[in-house]
Design an enzyme around this catalytic site. Sequence first.
Site, PDB file in Angstrom:
ATOM      1  N   LYS A 184      50.563  43.459  46.207  1.00 45.12           N
ATOM      2  CA  LYS A 184      50.278  43.497  44.770  1.00 45.12           C
ATOM      3  C   LYS A 184      48.916  44.153  44.535  1.00 45.12           C
ATOM      4  O   LYS A 184      47.887  43.609  44.911  1.00 45.12           O
ATOM      5  CB  LYS A 184      50.247  42.089  44.179  1.00 45.12           C
ATOM      6  CG  LYS A 184      50.221  42.163  42.637  1.00 45.12           C
ATOM      7  CD  LYS A 184      49.751  40.914  41.978  1.00 45.12           C
ATOM      8  CE  LYS A 184      48.257  40.809  41.874  1.00 45.12           C
ATOM      9  NZ  LYS A 184      47.607  41.830  41.009  1.00 45.12           N
ATOM     10  N   GLU A 258      39.102  38.424  52.525  1.00 45.24           N
ATOM     11  CA  GLU A 258      37.922  39.310  52.430  1.00 45.24           C
ATOM     12  C   GLU A 258      37.373  39.112  51.024  1.00 45.24           C
ATOM     13  O   GLU A 258      37.973  39.576  50.059  1.00 45.24           O
ATOM     14  CB  GLU A 258      38.341  40.779  52.603  1.00 45.24           C
ATOM     15  CG  GLU A 258      38.982  41.113  53.921  1.00 45.24           C
ATOM     16  CD  GLU A 258      37.984  41.350  55.033  1.00 45.24           C
ATOM     17  OE1 GLU A 258      36.768  41.204  54.796  1.00 45.24           O
ATOM     18  OE2 GLU A 258      38.429  41.651  56.148  1.00 45.24           O
ATOM     19  N   CYS A 292      32.067  45.255  47.610  1.00 41.01           N
ATOM     20  CA  CYS A 292      31.831  43.880  48.076  1.00 41.01           C
ATOM     21  C   CYS A 292      30.629  43.813  49.009  1.00 41.01           C
ATOM     22  O   CYS A 292      29.909  42.829  49.029  1.00 41.01           O
ATOM     23  CB  CYS A 292      33.077  43.353  48.762  1.00 41.01           C
ATOM     24  SG  CYS A 292      33.712  44.509  49.968  1.00 41.01           S
ATOM     25  N   GLU A 389      27.046  37.394  42.745  1.00 38.86           N
ATOM     26  CA  GLU A 389      27.514  38.764  42.899  1.00 38.86           C
ATOM     27  C   GLU A 389      27.701  39.377  41.510  1.00 38.86           C
ATOM     28  O   GLU A 389      28.437  38.839  40.693  1.00 38.86           O
ATOM     29  CB  GLU A 389      28.851  38.764  43.646  1.00 38.86           C
ATOM     30  CG  GLU A 389      29.331  40.145  43.978  1.00 38.86           C
ATOM     31  CD  GLU A 389      30.669  40.135  44.692  1.00 38.86           C
ATOM     32  OE1 GLU A 389      31.557  39.377  44.284  1.00 38.86           O
ATOM     33  OE2 GLU A 389      30.829  40.909  45.643  1.00 38.86           O
TER      34      GLU A 389
HETATM   35  P1  NAD Z   1      39.917  38.852  41.743  1.00 40.81           P
HETATM   36  O1  NAD Z   1      39.847  37.810  42.809  1.00 40.81           O
HETATM   37  O2  NAD Z   1      39.856  38.421  40.344  1.00 40.81           O
HETATM   38  O3  NAD Z   1      41.248  39.707  41.904  1.00 40.81           O
HETATM   39  C1  NAD Z   1      41.648  40.280  43.126  1.00 40.81           C
HETATM   40  C2  NAD Z   1      43.157  40.348  43.152  1.00 40.81           C
HETATM   41  O4  NAD Z   1      43.689  39.027  43.144  1.00 40.81           O
HETATM   42  C3  NAD Z   1      43.791  41.054  41.953  1.00 40.81           C
HETATM   43  O5  NAD Z   1      44.909  41.785  42.404  1.00 40.81           O
HETATM   44  C4  NAD Z   1      44.234  39.886  41.078  1.00 40.81           C
HETATM   45  O6  NAD Z   1      45.320  40.196  40.239  1.00 40.81           O
HETATM   46  C5  NAD Z   1      44.646  38.868  42.109  1.00 40.81           C
HETATM   47  N1  NAD Z   1      44.595  37.468  41.691  1.00 40.81           N
HETATM   48  C6  NAD Z   1      43.874  36.914  40.675  1.00 40.81           C
HETATM   49  N2  NAD Z   1      44.110  35.575  40.624  1.00 40.81           N
HETATM   50  C7  NAD Z   1      44.974  35.286  41.634  1.00 40.81           C
HETATM   51  C8  NAD Z   1      45.575  34.078  42.110  1.00 40.81           C
HETATM   52  N3  NAD Z   1      45.320  32.903  41.549  1.00 40.81           N
HETATM   53  N4  NAD Z   1      46.389  34.147  43.186  1.00 40.81           N
HETATM   54  C9  NAD Z   1      46.638  35.326  43.791  1.00 40.81           C
HETATM   55  N5  NAD Z   1      46.119  36.496  43.374  1.00 40.81           N
HETATM   56  C10 NAD Z   1      45.281  36.484  42.311  1.00 40.81           C
HETATM   57  O7  NAD Z   1      38.772  39.859  42.094  1.00 40.81           O
HETATM   58  P2  NAD Z   1      38.432  41.228  41.359  1.00 40.81           P
HETATM   59  O8  NAD Z   1      37.532  40.968  40.224  1.00 40.81           O
HETATM   60  O9  NAD Z   1      39.660  41.986  41.084  1.00 40.81           O
HETATM   61  O10 NAD Z   1      37.657  41.985  42.553  1.00 40.81           O
HETATM   62  C11 NAD Z   1      36.316  41.841  42.744  1.00 40.81           C
HETATM   63  C12 NAD Z   1      36.028  40.912  43.903  1.00 40.81           C
HETATM   64  O11 NAD Z   1      36.637  41.366  45.104  1.00 40.81           O
HETATM   65  C13 NAD Z   1      34.558  40.868  44.188  1.00 40.81           C
HETATM   66  O12 NAD Z   1      34.144  39.524  44.338  1.00 40.81           O
HETATM   67  C14 NAD Z   1      34.424  41.611  45.506  1.00 40.81           C
HETATM   68  O13 NAD Z   1      33.333  41.268  46.282  1.00 40.81           O
HETATM   69  C15 NAD Z   1      35.705  41.313  46.181  1.00 40.81           C
HETATM   70  N6  NAD Z   1      36.012  42.341  47.201  1.00 40.81           N
HETATM   71  C16 NAD Z   1      35.888  41.999  48.518  1.00 40.81           C
HETATM   72  C17 NAD Z   1      36.126  42.943  49.510  1.00 40.81           C
HETATM   73  C18 NAD Z   1      35.994  42.583  50.958  1.00 40.81           C
HETATM   74  O14 NAD Z   1      36.488  43.320  51.789  1.00 40.81           O
HETATM   75  N7  NAD Z   1      35.344  41.479  51.292  1.00 40.81           N
HETATM   76  C19 NAD Z   1      36.524  44.227  49.151  1.00 40.81           C
HETATM   77  C20 NAD Z   1      36.643  44.551  47.804  1.00 40.81           C
HETATM   78  C21 NAD Z   1      36.383  43.576  46.833  1.00 40.81           C
END
Ligand code: NAD
Length: 478
Positions: A184, A258, A292, A389
């Site tokens: 997804k 991650e 991230c 963050e």
């Molecule tokens: P998010 O957690 O809100 O969303 C990430 C994904 O999860 C999206 O596809 C979203 O639709 C889905 N999602 C949301 N709620 C969910 C649930 N309850 N169950 C399953 N899936 C769900 O994060 P974001 O705002 O989209 O992304 C930013 C974050 O991602 C930042 O905190 C960043 O640091 C992190 N990030 C980490 C890495 C890494 O490799 N460590 C890489 C990129 C981004």
Amino acid sequence: MAKFEYAPAPESRAIVSIKESYGLFIGGEFVPGLDGRAFKTISPATEEVLAEVTEAGPADVDRAVSAARKAYEHTWSQRPGKERAKYLFRIARIVQEKARELAVLESLDNGKPIRESRDVDIPLVAAHFFYYAGWADKLEYAGYGPAPGPLGVAGQVIPWNFPLLMLAWKIAPALACGNTVVLKPAETTPLTALAFAEICQQADLPPGVVNIVTGAGETGRALVEHPGIDKVAFTGSTEVGKQIARACAPSRKKVTLELGGKAANVMFEDAPVDQAVEGIVNGIFFNQGHVCCAGSRLLVQESVYDEVLASLRRRLATLRLGDPLDKNTDVGAINSAAQLARIRELSEAGEAEGAQRWSPPCELPVKGFWFPPTVFTGVSQAHRIAREEIFGPVLSVLTFRTPAEAVEKANNTPYGLSAGVWTEKGSLILWMASRLRAGVVWANTFNKFDPASPFGGYKESGYGREGGRHGLEAYLDV
Ligand code: NAD
């Protein structure tokens, strides 16, 4: 230093043809959603609607998991590694052939500068598929036993900051190891994942090996909580990662997470200032700070503080913010209105808590979501901008006197994804690297990625590794 005036140099968007609407990619074909729900994906630079995308409900997720199960049992897990490798090589080559088209599509849907999608994201996507294609027939030499087997069906959820690259990090190792996947993409950036579905068709990948379901958090939740999956791979926020860890705890699912970061970029007085300033800029302003592992906390040795700050301000005044498709753009659009609101909220909190805010003179476009490169000085470790963050183009500057103090401050965070060290002394680099609690430590560089190099976090930045030989473990039954 004055900015040169450049004529506009936009990359043509005529190379991409975006459909008006997209179905779900299940069992090798695009199908409509069962309950007919859809959402729009927009260009964050202009707020123009790019396409309508299907919102997958629980019944759609169920269909996708069944298709992946069928493909796993009857096709993919039965194929020898060298056969699986052929498909991965084919996908890598098609990504290279379509590189320009994919880069434009990514910049349109995400808002990142074309220079970054063209020179970083898409080449790394192809490199990931090439790299894991190479492992597919050599898994018995990876150090995980003589005949490591796949796990089954993987449910994968990714964020919006590197949409196609995060897809590659998830899909390439999963398929190389013999798993099938349901992925997804993030709700604000689904288009390159759907273009990837077309690439799977073009590569003749057996139906059901890769399935793409679009939707928001609820779709993600239905996927990770589905009883028919064997493995959950999630990249996103720490908050959602914790929810997923809790939801999967009572099951036998293998989980890798991650999550977020708040990396320290530590600059010692003997570092070459100009080179380090480039690294600081790349560390936090690359991809609008939507990274991230971004170096969002600059720790600079007190003796060179004034010189570094002056040089940093001079350099920031030369950054060009604007049209992501212009080849001269350094800083593109913020990915969504929601993310812009979060960056604004935290920046206001920084000022309210007493830190000093500075941005170079910079005209923001009227339409779309924009935030200027911003530097906070006078930051203390207790400030929210030093702890939370921000995931935007905002740098918090702190100082230190001794290496021990630098380590103490760098590690004073609930996160532990990455860190940077700038010094001419090799011994100091090693001394720091062995003490910094971060998954990746860069020395005299920042934000360098390679498919052969593992990536992942400590503490609240998650667990498990992606990339390299280590990344195979997440998809093998070992
Ligand atoms: P998010 O957690 O809100 O969303 C990430 C994904 O999860 C999206 O596809 C979203 O639709 C889905 N999602 C949301 N709620 C969910 C649930 N309850 N169950 C399953 N899936 C769900 O994060 P974001 O705002 O989209 O992304 C930013 C974050 O991602 C930042 O905190 C960043 O640091 C992190 N990030 C980490 C890495 C890494 O490799 N460590 C890489 C990129 C981004």
